[in-house]
Motif scaffolding. Structure first.
Motif, short mmCIF file in Angstrom:
data_model
loop_
_atom_site.label_atom_id
_atom_site.label_comp_id
_atom_site.label_asym_id
_atom_site.label_seq_id
_atom_site.Cartn_x
_atom_site.Cartn_y
_atom_site.Cartn_z
N TYR A 208 51.07 44.84 42.05
CA TYR A 208 50.38 46.26 42.79
C TYR A 208 48.58 46.37 42.89
O TYR A 208 47.81 46.23 43.08
N LYS A 209 48.44 46.61 40.87
CA LYS A 209 47.40 46.15 40.58
C LYS A 209 46.66 45.21 40.35
O LYS A 209 44.85 45.37 41.12
N PHE A 210 47.17 44.33 40.30
CA PHE A 210 46.47 42.90 40.74
C PHE A 210 46.28 42.69 42.30
O PHE A 210 44.95 42.41 41.90
N VAL A 211 46.63 43.01 42.87
CA VAL A 211 46.32 43.04 44.55
C VAL A 211 44.90 43.92 44.46
O VAL A 211 44.38 43.53 45.30
N GLU A 212 44.89 45.03 43.87
CA GLU A 212 44.36 46.41 44.45
C GLU A 212 42.75 45.31 43.94
O GLU A 212 41.48 45.97 44.56
N ILE A 213 43.21 44.73 42.48
CA ILE A 213 42.09 44.77 42.19
C ILE A 213 41.15 42.41 42.12
O ILE A 213 39.79 42.95 42.45
N ILE A 214 42.37 42.53 42.97
CA ILE A 214 41.94 40.62 43.32
C ILE A 214 41.36 40.75 44.53
O ILE A 214 40.14 39.77 44.70
N GLN A 215 41.44 41.88 45.17
CA GLN A 215 41.19 41.19 46.66
C GLN A 215 39.46 41.72 46.99
O GLN A 215 38.57 40.72 48.18
N PRO A 216 38.76 41.93 47.07
CA PRO A 216 37.88 42.34 46.41
C PRO A 216 37.21 40.97 45.97
O PRO A 216 35.53 40.86 47.05
N LYS A 217 37.32 41.03 45.17
CA LYS A 217 37.24 39.56 44.58
C LYS A 217 36.96 38.00 45.33
O LYS A 217 36.12 37.59 45.20
N TYR A 218 38.00 38.48 45.76
CA TYR A 218 38.79 36.95 46.42
C TYR A 218 37.11 36.84 47.89
O TYR A 218 36.33 35.76 48.60
N ALA A 219 37.11 38.18 48.14
CA ALA A 219 36.42 37.76 49.22
C ALA A 219 34.89 37.05 49.16
O ALA A 219 34.20 36.65 49.86
N GLU A 220 34.10 38.57 47.58
CA GLU A 220 32.88 38.13 47.33
C GLU A 220 33.05 36.68 46.46
O GLU A 220 31.93 35.78 47.44
#
Length: 647
Positions: A208-220
Motif C-alpha cells: 500500500y505504501k509503495f503504491v502511494e509513493i510510486i504513482q506520482p513518480k511514474y506520472a513524472e
C-alpha cells in the motif's frame, strides 16, 4: 530558451481529466475480447492447480509409500495397480508426470489467452487514440510537440500491452497460487498455516505504501519521456540547420538536459522499486524461516510423542512437513512478486490516464452527426461579417466581409500577421467562426459535413508535405481510386510529368521521408498534381510559389493557371506579381479588410497595397515614412509574440 524552460507535463490537464482509466480500459476494450480473457483465466487457474500437485504427491509418497506411516488411498485407481509398494510408487510418478504435461498444455492456453487479449486491446487503443487525435482542432497541435504525441501512441500504448499480458497473467497466476497454497496448508495443519501467513498483513501494508509513493513518480517519468522524444524528433528533423549553424554542441547540451530530467525521474522510481522488492523478500523469508523452525518442532514432537509441541494441538508427519516446506516456499515468493504486479499496474495506470485524457480532449470544432452533404453548383463563396480569435484574449480577424462568385479568383494580401491564412482556414473549417458565417452556394459551413466540405475544397500549401512512399502514391493521395492514366494526366497538367520520367524509377521512385529526395519546386508541382487529380470546385493556394526560383515559378504558375481555370480560387501571396490578374484583391491589416478591389484600382488608391507593390518593385525610397514606421511596429509586434500571430 533554456533547456529546462518547460517543466510541466504537456498532458497534465488531459491526464487529470481522465476518470477511472483502468476501469475504462477493461469495460470499453476488454469486453470485445472476453473469450481470450476467459481462456487465459481458466487456463491459468488449471495450470497453477496442477503445479500444486507435485509437492502434495511428494508428501503423500513419503508418508504412504516410503515410510508407510499412513494408508495408501487412491480413489478411482484399480486396487491391483497399488497392491505393492512399487505399484504405488509408479502410480504417484504417473500422477506427477500428468501434472507436468497437463500443466504445460494449460500454460500454453494461458499464454495464448492473455497474449491475444493484450494484443487486440493494444491495437484497438492505438488506432482509436490516433483517430481521436487526428480529429482534434489544429490549435491543439500548435501546443503539442510531435514527440510528445508519439510517446502516447507508442510508449504508453505499449505499456498497457505489457500490463495486460505480463501483469494480468502474473496477477492471476499469483492469485491462484496464494489461494490454492493457503487452502492446502490449512487443510494439512491450520495452526502451522497461521504461522506461515504471518508476513501477509505486513506485505500488504508495504505494498500500500509503495503504491502511494510510486504513482506520482511514474506520472513524472511518462512526462519526461515525452519531452525526450520531442527534443530528439525536433533535432533529427532539423539536422541540416544544426550542421549548417555549427550548433552540435549546443544541441547536445539540450538533449543532455531533457535526458537528465528523464534520468532523474526514472531513477527516483527505480530507487523506490529497488528498496521495496528486497524488503518484501526479507519479510517473506522471515515467514519461511518461522515455518521451517516451528514445522520442524512439530515433526520432532510427532516422532517422539505422537502429538504436537507446546500449545499446538495438531500433529504433523514427515511427509506433510515436506509438503508444507515446499508449498510455503512457493507461497512466499508469489507474495513478494505481487509487488511487481502492483508496480506494472501503476505504470499502466499512468499511461492509461494520458491515453484516455487525450481521447477525451474536447474539440473546439463540433460537427453535427446529422449534417447535410455540401452541394456545390456555382462555387459562390461568401464571408458574412466574420470574426474569429484563437482564444478569448485576441481577435485574429474581425468583420471580414466579401463575396466571390463561382469561377472567380480572390487574392489575399497584407503584411505578416494580418490574418490571411486564418481567413482561409475558416473556409476549410479547420476552425469555426466566432461571429458571422462562411457560406458556399448559400450553405453555412457549420451545417454541412466536414467530409463533404473538404471533398470540394482543394489545398496547395507553401510547405508541401510528401509522405514516405512513391511519386505515384503521393500524387494519388486522397484520390486513392485514381487510375494510372488519371495520375499521369494530373502530373502533365502540373508540369511534373517530364521530371518524374527522369527519376530513377519514374512514378515508382521513392521520394524519401517528407520528400527530401526532391527539390522544392518538384515537391510543389507534385502537390499541384495532387490537387488537379482531386478536381475540386474550390481551390486554396497558400503561397504556392514563394520558395522557388524564377524559372521554377514560371513552370508552377503555368500549372496553376490551368488548375484555377473555371474554379473558385483563393490565393495568398507575398509576391504580388503572381496575383495581379486576380478578379478581386483583398488587403488585410490587423485582421481587418482595409482595401478591396482589382490590381489597377488598388494602385490608384495609393494605399497599403500600392506601398507593398512599391516595396517589391524596389521603390523603397519613394515610400512614405508613415508606412515604414507602421511596418517596423508590425514586425516588432510579430517578433514579441514569438510566432503566435497568424499569417
Amino acid at each position: 530558451m533554456g533547456i529546462h524552460a518547460d517543466e510541466d507535463d504537456p498532458f497534465e490537464e488531459q491526464r487529470e481529466r481522465a476518470e477511472n482509466p483502468m476501469r475504462r480500459l477493461f469495460v470499453d476494450y476488454g469486453g470485445k475480447n472476453t473469450f481470450a480473457f476467459v481462456v487465459g483465466v481458466l487456463a491459468s487457474t488449471a495450470a497453477r492447480a496442477l503445479d500444486l500437485l507435485p509437492p502434495i504427491l511428494l508428501g503423500f509418497a513419503i508418508d504412504s509409500v516410503i515410510r508407510q506411516d499412513k494408508a495408501f488411498v487412491a480413489p478411482l485407481i484399480p486396487d491391483a495397480w497399488v497392491a505393492t509398494r512399487e505399484g504405488q510408487l509408479f502410480v504417484v510418478t504417473a500422477l506427477v508426470a500428468f501434472s507436468f504435461f497437463g500443466g504445460a498444455l494449460f500454460h500454453w492456453a494461458r499464454n495464448w489467452g492473455f497474449n491475444s487479449f493484450a494484443q487486440h486491446i493494444q491495437h484497438d487503443v492505438r488506432t482509436d487514440t490516433y483517430d481521436a487525435m487526428q480529429r482534434l482542432n489544429m490549435d491543439f497541435f500548435a501546443d503539442k510537440q510531435t514527440g510528445e504525441l508519439m510517446s502516447i501512441l507508442s510508449n504508453d500504448v505499449n505499456r498497457l500491452e505489457r500490463f495486460l499480458n505480463d501483469g494480468l497473467n502474473s496477477a492471476f497466476r499469483l492469485g491462484v497460487m496464494i489461494i490454492g497454497i493457503a487452502g492446502v496448508l490449512f487443510y494439512f495443519n491450520w495452526q502451522l498455516a497461521l504461522i506461515a501467513l504471518v508476513p501477509v498483513p505486513v506485505i500488504a501494508f508495504f505494498t500500500y505504501k509503495f503504491v502511494e509513493i510510486i504513482q506520482p513518480k511514474y506520472a513524472e517519468v511518462r512526462s519526461s519521456v515525452g519531452k525526450v522524444n520531442s527534443r530528439l524528433e525536433n533535432n533529427l528533423g532539423g539536422i541540416q540547420v544544426i550542421k549548417s549553424s555549427n550548433t552540435e554542441d549546443y544541441e547536445s547540451t539540450r538533449v543532455d538536459g531533457v535526458s537528465r530530467d528523464y534520468f532523474d525521474a526514472n531513477w527516483g522510481a527505480i530507487e523506490t522499486r529497488i528498496k521495496f522488492f528486497p524488503a518484501l523478500r526479507i519479510i517473506a523469508g522471515i515467514g519461511y524461516v518461522l515455518t521451517f523452525v516451528v514445522g520442524g518442532l512439530f515433526v520432532i514432537t510427532y516422532e517422539t510423542t505422537g502429538g504436537a509441541p507446546g500449545p499446538f494441538t495438531q500433529p504433523l508427519s514427515v511427509g506433510e512437513f515436506a509438503t508444507f516446506i515446499l508449498l510455503t516456499q512457493q507461497f512466499v515468493w508469489p507474495m513478494a512478486q505481487f509487488g511487481q504486479v502492483i508496480n506494472m499496474y501503476q505504470r499502466a495506470h499512468a499511461s492509461a490516464a494520458r491515453i484516455f485524457g487525450l481521447m477525451d480532449e474536447p474539440g473546439r470544432l463540433v460537427e453535427n452527426p446529422d449534417a447535410d452533404e455540401l452541394v456545390v453548383e456555382e462555387g459562390r463563396v461568401e464571408y458574412d461579417d466574420v470574426t474569429f480569435g484563437y482564444d478569448d484574449a485576441e481577435t485574429i480577424v474581425e468583420d471580414v466581409h466579401f463575396t466571390v462568385e463561382g469561377g472567380e479568383t480572390l487574392a489575399l494580401v497584407g503584411p505578416t500577421g494580418a490574418g490571411k491564412s486564418t481567413v482561409l482556414k475558416l473556409l476549410m473549417r479547420l476552425y469555426d467562426v466566432d461571429e458571422g458565417a462562411v457560406r458556399i452556394d448559400g450553405q453555412d459551413l457549420r451545417d454541412v459535413s466536414l467530409q463533404s466540405l473538404r471533398r470540394h475544397v482543394g489545398y496547395v500549401s507553401q510547405d508541401t508535405f510528401l509522405f514516405y512512399g512513391t511519386v505515384r502514391e503521393n500524387v494519388a493521395y486522397g484520390s486513392f481510386d485514381a487510375t494510372d492514366e488519371e495520375i499521369v494526366a494530373a502530373a502533365r497538367a502540373a508540369e511534373a510529368h517530364d521530371f518524374i520520367q527522369n527519376l530513377p524509377d519514374g512514378y515508382d521512385t521513392m521520394v524519401g521521408e517528407r520528400g527530401v529526395k526532391l527539390s522544392g519546386g518538384q515537391r510543389q508541382r507534385l502537390s499541384i498534381a495532387r490537387a488537379v487529380l482531386k478536381d475540386p470546385e474550390i481551390l486554396v493556394l497558400d503561397e504556392a510559389t514563394s520558395d522557388v526560383d524564377t524559372e521554377t515559378e514560371m513552370l508552377i504558375q503555368r500549372s496553376l493557371d490551368r488548375l484555377t481555370a473555371d474554379r473558385t480560387t483563393f490565393a495568398i501571396a507575398h509576391r504580388l506579381s503572381t496575383i495581379k490578374d486576380a478578379d478581386q484583391i483583398v488587403v488585410l491589416e490587423g485582421g481587418r479588410i482595409v482595401e478591396h478591389g482589382s490590381h489597377d484600382d488598388l494602385l490608384a488608391e495609393d494605399g497599403l497595397y500600392a506601398h507593398l507593390w512599391g516595396v517589391q518593385a524596389g521603390e523603397i525610397d519613394e515610400l512614405p515614412q508613415e508606412f515604414i514606421e507602421r511596418a517596423a511596429r508590425r514586425q516588432a509586434r510579430t517578433d514579441s509574440e514569438t510566432g503566435e500571430a497568424d499569417d
